[in-house]
Design a protein around this motif. Structure first.
Motif, short mmCIF file in Angstrom:
data_model
loop_
_atom_site.label_atom_id
_atom_site.label_comp_id
_atom_site.label_asym_id
_atom_site.label_seq_id
_atom_site.Cartn_x
_atom_site.Cartn_y
_atom_site.Cartn_z
N GLU A 60 0.83 -1.20 0.00
CA GLU A 60 0.00 0.00 0.00
C GLU A 60 0.87 1.25 0.00
O GLU A 60 1.96 1.27 0.54
N ILE A 61 0.32 2.32 -0.56
CA ILE A 61 1.02 3.59 -0.70
C ILE A 61 0.53 4.56 0.38
O ILE A 61 -0.66 4.61 0.69
N CYS A 62 1.44 5.34 0.94
CA CYS A 62 1.11 6.36 1.93
C CYS A 62 0.31 7.47 1.26
O CYS A 62 0.77 8.05 0.27
N PRO A 63 -0.90 7.80 1.75
CA PRO A 63 -1.70 8.86 1.12
C PRO A 63 -1.12 10.26 1.32
O PRO A 63 -1.47 11.19 0.61
N LYS A 64 -0.21 10.40 2.28
CA LYS A 64 0.35 11.71 2.59
C LYS A 64 1.55 12.06 1.69
O LYS A 64 1.66 13.18 1.22
N ASN A 67 4.98 7.25 -0.55
CA ASN A 67 5.92 6.15 -0.33
C ASN A 67 5.19 4.93 0.20
O ASN A 67 4.00 4.99 0.54
N LEU A 68 5.91 3.81 0.34
CA LEU A 68 5.28 2.57 0.81
C LEU A 68 5.01 2.62 2.31
O LEU A 68 5.75 3.27 3.06
N LEU A 69 3.96 1.92 2.74
CA LEU A 69 3.65 1.78 4.16
C LEU A 69 4.35 0.55 4.72
O LEU A 69 4.66 -0.38 3.98
N GLN A 70 4.58 0.56 6.04
CA GLN A 70 5.25 -0.57 6.70
C GLN A 70 4.48 -0.98 7.94
O GLN A 70 3.90 -0.14 8.62
N LEU A 71 4.53 -2.28 8.24
CA LEU A 71 4.01 -2.81 9.49
C LEU A 71 5.17 -2.74 10.48
O LEU A 71 6.24 -3.29 10.23
N LYS A 72 4.96 -2.03 11.61
CA LYS A 72 6.04 -1.79 12.56
C LYS A 72 5.64 -2.24 13.96
O LYS A 72 4.46 -2.31 14.28
N GLN A 73 6.63 -2.52 14.78
CA GLN A 73 6.43 -2.84 16.19
C GLN A 73 6.93 -1.66 16.98
O GLN A 73 8.12 -1.32 16.93
N GLY A 74 6.05 -1.01 17.74
CA GLY A 74 6.43 0.13 18.55
C GLY A 74 6.26 -0.17 20.03
O GLY A 74 6.00 -1.31 20.43
N MET A 78 1.83 -3.21 17.64
CA MET A 78 2.01 -3.12 16.20
C MET A 78 1.16 -1.98 15.63
O MET A 78 0.09 -1.68 16.14
N PHE A 79 1.67 -1.37 14.57
CA PHE A 79 0.94 -0.31 13.87
C PHE A 79 1.45 -0.23 12.45
O PHE A 79 2.50 -0.78 12.11
N ILE A 80 0.71 0.47 11.59
CA ILE A 80 1.11 0.69 10.20
C ILE A 80 1.47 2.16 10.05
O ILE A 80 0.69 3.03 10.42
N GLY A 81 2.68 2.41 9.54
CA GLY A 81 3.15 3.78 9.36
C GLY A 81 3.94 3.92 8.08
O GLY A 81 4.29 2.93 7.42
N CYS A 82 4.25 5.16 7.74
CA CYS A 82 4.99 5.45 6.51
C CYS A 82 6.44 5.00 6.63
O CYS A 82 7.05 5.10 7.69
N VAL A 91 0.29 7.67 10.09
CA VAL A 91 0.03 6.42 10.80
C VAL A 91 -1.42 6.04 10.56
O VAL A 91 -2.31 6.90 10.59
N VAL A 92 -1.69 4.77 10.28
CA VAL A 92 -3.05 4.30 10.09
C VAL A 92 -3.71 4.18 11.46
O VAL A 92 -3.20 3.49 12.34
N ARG A 93 -4.81 4.89 11.63
CA ARG A 93 -5.56 4.83 12.89
C ARG A 93 -6.84 4.07 12.64
O ARG A 93 -7.54 4.31 11.65
N GLU A 94 -7.14 3.15 13.53
CA GLU A 94 -8.34 2.34 13.41
C GLU A 94 -9.52 3.09 13.99
O GLU A 94 -9.53 3.45 15.16
#
Length: 178
Positions: A60-64, A67-74, A78-82, A91-94
């Motif tokens: 998936e592409i970052c709408p902002k 660039n590509l989005l990444q699945l990250k561990q913070g 876990m969250f999805i961010g640029c 950051v993808v917010r649910e």
């Protein structure tokens, strides 16, 4: 004459906002560089970057920024961010579609959303933060207070016959049944 092996070299970095010298300071999240002209200038920069472990790069592409989005561990899970963080902070917010949108009683333009605090505890705050700093410690309900007529209440307890609410107005805090 022999020079010493270790020489004191004073490295001074200047604030990019106002040009004042930066100072090393201690905060809740560790050391950071802060402007010596604080509070007139609020520039700060962490000395060590907060580590987010990249688990997977997504298609998936970052709408902002595109660039590509990444699945990250913070630090909060876990969250999805640029992939271009910190240049892009998307950051993808649910957001739950079933929850009703409650208008912020303070600014009247935003709505209350669930957020996670420093300790991982969920609270509800205005989506216009930091312009509006209204927050509640628990889920708000659109039940007006019979005493002060504040539009929101917090559910204290419920059973089969009744629900007990508490006014969300910090100056009232009236407890009533519904």
């Amino acid at each position: 004459m022999v020079e010493t092996l270790f020489q004191r070299i004073k490295h001074e970095e200047l604030c990019p906002q106002c040009g004042s010298p930066l100072q090393i300071k201690q905060g809740k999240k560790g050391l950071f560089l802060g402007c010596s002209a604080y509070p007139e200038c609020d520039y700060l920069r962490p000395l060590q970057r907060s580590e987010h472990k990249v688990l997977k790069t997504l298609d998936e592409i970052c709408p902002k920024c595109g660039n590509l989005l990444q699945l990250k561990q913070g630090s909060f899970g876990m969250f999805i961010g640029c992939s271009h963080y910190p240049e892009c902070d998307f950051v993808v917010r649910e957001e739950s579609e079933t929850e009703e949108k409650i208008t912020c009683p303070e600014c009247k333009t935003g709505h209350l959303i669930s957020r996670r605090g420093r300790q991982g505890k969920i609270f509800y705050g205005c989506n216009n933060f930091p312009k509006c700093k209204f927050s509640l410690p628990a889920k708000p309900y659109a039940v007006p207070c019979p005493t002060c007529h504040f539009p929101l209440s917090l559910l204290k307890s419920e059973d089969r016959e009744k629900q007990i609410f508490q006014c969300a107005n910090k100056t009232c805090r009236h407890i009533f049944e519904q």
